[in-house]
Design an enzyme around this catalytic site. Structure first.
Site, PDB file in Angstrom:
ATOM      1  N   CYS A  47       7.394   2.660   4.248  1.00 28.39           N
ATOM      2  CA  CYS A  47       8.835   2.422   4.344  1.00 28.39           C
ATOM      3  C   CYS A  47       9.528   2.784   3.027  1.00 28.39           C
ATOM      4  O   CYS A  47       9.624   3.959   2.717  1.00 28.39           O
ATOM      5  CB  CYS A  47       9.113   1.003   4.801  1.00 28.39           C
ATOM      6  SG  CYS A  47      10.672   0.908   5.702  1.00 28.39           S
ATOM      7  N   HIS A  51       6.009   0.678   9.689  1.00 31.69           N
ATOM      8  CA  HIS A  51       5.107  -0.282   9.040  1.00 31.69           C
ATOM      9  C   HIS A  51       3.786  -0.370   9.802  1.00 31.69           C
ATOM     10  O   HIS A  51       3.662  -1.213  10.709  1.00 31.69           O
ATOM     11  CB  HIS A  51       5.750  -1.668   9.015  1.00 31.69           C
ATOM     12  CG  HIS A  51       6.926  -1.776   8.113  1.00 31.69           C
ATOM     13  ND1 HIS A  51       6.842  -2.308   6.846  1.00 31.69           N
ATOM     14  CD2 HIS A  51       8.213  -1.412   8.277  1.00 31.69           C
ATOM     15  CE1 HIS A  51       8.038  -2.274   6.271  1.00 31.69           C
ATOM     16  NE2 HIS A  51       8.890  -1.732   7.126  1.00 31.69           N
ATOM     17  N   GLU A  98       1.161  -1.683   8.881  1.00 29.29           N
ATOM     18  CA  GLU A  98       0.455  -2.946   8.589  1.00 29.29           C
ATOM     19  C   GLU A  98       0.681  -4.016   9.657  1.00 29.29           C
ATOM     20  O   GLU A  98      -0.099  -4.952   9.763  1.00 29.29           O
ATOM     21  CB  GLU A  98       0.851  -3.477   7.202  1.00 29.29           C
ATOM     22  CG  GLU A  98       2.255  -4.063   7.073  1.00 29.29           C
ATOM     23  CD  GLU A  98       3.346  -3.032   6.775  1.00 29.29           C
ATOM     24  OE1 GLU A  98       3.133  -1.836   7.062  1.00 29.29           O
ATOM     25  OE2 GLU A  98       4.420  -3.428   6.274  1.00 29.29           O
TER      26      GLU A  98
HETATM   27  N1  GLN Z   1      15.287  -0.610   1.977  1.00 31.27           N
HETATM   28  C1  GLN Z   1      14.823   0.442   2.809  1.00 31.27           C
HETATM   29  C2  GLN Z   1      15.658   0.587   4.071  1.00 31.27           C
HETATM   30  O1  GLN Z   1      16.341  -0.312   4.462  1.00 31.27           O
HETATM   31  C3  GLN Z   1      13.356   0.274   3.147  1.00 31.27           C
HETATM   32  C4  GLN Z   1      13.053  -0.944   3.939  1.00 31.27           C
HETATM   33  C5  GLN Z   1      11.603  -1.315   3.957  1.00 31.27           C
HETATM   34  O2  GLN Z   1      10.847  -0.918   3.064  1.00 31.27           O
HETATM   35  N2  GLN Z   1      11.195  -2.122   4.903  1.00 31.27           N
HETATM   36  O3  GLN Z   1      15.624   1.606   4.715  1.00 31.27           O
END
Ligand code: GLN
Length: 536
Positions: A384, A510, A512
């Site tokens: 992310c 994600h 994970e």
């Molecule tokens: N802050 C980033 C976004 O909102 C990444 C979010 C995250 O790492 N879950 O896109």
């Protein structure tokens, strides 16, 4: 099996005793006997969901496939049960009140005074039994967050007290988890806190059926007898939960203690023989016996609290066992990584994972960590914000766009390589408004991702507002940063990989959230494999 039966898990004496792990372990044991099980968490806080909570407050926010932002215990449930949960598996006081207030505004209560009892408690009961009404489960384990005696958990305790009588004694079991502290000065284990905690439950009308006692030392027969006598439970219902080196051992310990067998007896379910735990045991043996060790740097800014990266840490552990290697994870604070110390901070590691996150703090250190991994050919996994940092790093240092950044961090750039999606631009509310939950992703043939998954199409969970900006895609491709996972519906880039690097993968989703003990995540498996090769 006919009617759905319910197991309620409460905690006493102190928080953080591991109700989630005990619930998940019991779930695994019941599942291993062929029963259909799910686990639900009731959280007494007033946030509608933990999505708006800072990770320092409550650890990681776990996202389900249906896009619910939930408590991190749901991660344990999925990892232990190897099955998916949903919004219905996590209920908060905020959600309960929101629903009751909406009904009141609609006039559903027909002029009645709306009160904690019966309206809030009825709503809690409805939320608990909602999962049961699907007919999909034989047993639902409901974990009540907090500690008995807390003001905010009272309506939950009252609701489950009532449920025992609504559903029938033979369809409900109450498990109470407490602590038996050891006083080293006198060399004694103390049961008084447990006795007091059971008294609090009794004051609220609940006699627990089973007591699970967390302890650092073995509880002898005398202590067990004392607890049984003073807390009105059978001796067999006094279950010891001793500290172990890995949470994945807890189901095996609970089986040895007879927790699952006793719960089945109380629920009048015929004992279906011993649970099938062969694969689980193999996993635990691998975890404990692997001699080879690799070191992974987990670069993030919420490192003071390991719970902030719970699912990532567990996914790395699952993948380690698959590769027969112990994964030693060091959380490296991204704010401490500077231009003049990057190598010093990161050279000891066989692989580098840059973690998700929000906001500007710590981003510079993450970008430096990516640069180090790219230049030194260290296996790199960006998740992310980790992917977003990899994109920014590449734009600045390879494409030579010095001002490249994410528009989350600044508007003062001609190269917003990570940008807000069009549909996010008018969003002002914070709760539940990100791109959340499962989305399809098509994988490019021959890519690292496709080799890992051994599939062409996957579904992965998201939690973010910003995306790779496709206006710049051609420049990235030409320079060797390749989109290898694409959302077929929106065309959004979901995975990027670098050419000429042993293993460099960044995912906008994600992974994970979907690694389990019995199905470790392919990308984590291959990241660990690459890190192992790097070590050699
Ligand atoms: N802050 C980033 C976004 O909102 C990444 C979010 C995250 O790492 N879950 O896109």
């Amino acid at each position: 099996m006919g009617k759905t039966k319910y197991v309620f898990v409460t905690g006493g004496v102190t928080s953080s005793l591991g109700k989630g792990i005990i619930s998940a372990s019991l779930g695994r044991l019941l599942l291993a006997r062929g029963l259909r099980v799910t686990i639900q968490k009731l959280d007494p806080y007033i946030n509608v969901d933990p999505g708006t909570l800072n990770p320092y407050e409550h650890g990681e926010c776990y996202v389900t496939d249906d896009g619910a932002e939930t408590d991190l215990d749901l991660g344990h449930y999925e990892r232990f049960l190897d099955s998916q949960t949903s919004q219905a598996n996590n209920v908060t006081t905020g959600r309960i009140y929101q629903s009751v207030i909406n009904k009141e505004r609609r006039g559903d209560y027909l002029g009645k005074t709306v009160q904690v009892i019966p309206h809030i408690t009825d709503e809690i009961k409805r939320s608990i039994t909602q999962l049961g009404r699907s007919g999909d489960y034989d047993i639902i384990i409901t974990e009540i967050g907090g500690t008995v005696g807390d003001i905010e958990s009272l309506p939950y305790i009252e609701a489950v007290r009532q449920l025992r009588w609504d559903l029938g004694v033979e369809n409900t079991v109450f498990i109470h988890l407490t602590l038996v502290p050891y006083l080293s000065a006198s060399g004694e284990l103390k049961t008084k806190p447990t006795q007091h905690s059971v008294k609090v439950l009794l004051e609220n009308g609940i006699q627990p059926d089973v007591l699970v006692l967390r302890s650092e030392h073995e509880l002898n027969k005398d202590i067990r007898k004392k607890v049984a006598l003073f807390c009105n439970v059978e001796l067999k219902a006094v279950i010891q939960s001793i500290d172990v080196s890995t949470i994945y051992e807890v189901p095996l310990l609970m089986q040895d203690e007879g927790l699952d067998a006793y719960v089945l007896k109380k629920l009048r379910i015929k004992d279906q023989g011993r649970p099938e735990l062969k694969e689980w045991k193999e996993f635990v043996n691998k975890l404990k016996s692997s001699e080879l060790e690799i070191k992974i740097a987990l670069v993030g800014k919420y490192v003071e609290l390991h719970d902030s990266y719970k699912s990532i840490i567990e996914s790395l552990t699952h993948a380690g066992a698959m590769n027969d290697v112990k994964v030693r994870i060091t959380c490296v604070h991204s704010e401490l990584i500077k231009e003049n110390n990057t190598s010093e901070m990161l050279s000891a590691y066989d692989g580098i994972l840059v973690a998700p996150g929000f906001g500007h703090r710590g981003v510079d250190g993450k970008i430096l960590a990516v640069k180090y991994a790219r230049e030194n050919k260290v296996p790199f996994f960006g998740i992310c914000l980790g992917l977003q940092c990899a994109v920014i790093e590449f734009a600045r240092n390879v494409l030579s766009w010095d001002d490249a950044h994410s528009s989350e961090m600044t508007n003062m750039t001609k190269h917003p390589v990570i940008d807000l999606m069009e549909e996010q631009k008018d969003v002002t509310e914070k709760g539940g408004t990100m791109r959340l939950g499962g989305y399809t992703c098509e994988l490019k043939k021959g890519s690292l991702a496709q080799k890992a998954y051994k599939k062409d199409v996957v579904r992965e969970r998201h939690r973010h507002r910003y995306e790779f900006n496709n206006d710049f895609l051609d420049d990235f491709k030409k320079a060797g940063m390749l989109p290898t996972g694409i959302n077929p519906d929106s065309g959004l880039v979901e995975i990027m990989e670098q050419k000429d690097h042993p293993w460099f993968v960044g995912t906008q989703f994600h992974p994970e959230y979907s690694s389990t003990v019995l199905s470790p995540h392919p990308l984590f498996i291959d990241f660990i494999k690459a890190s192992l090769e790097n070590k050699k």
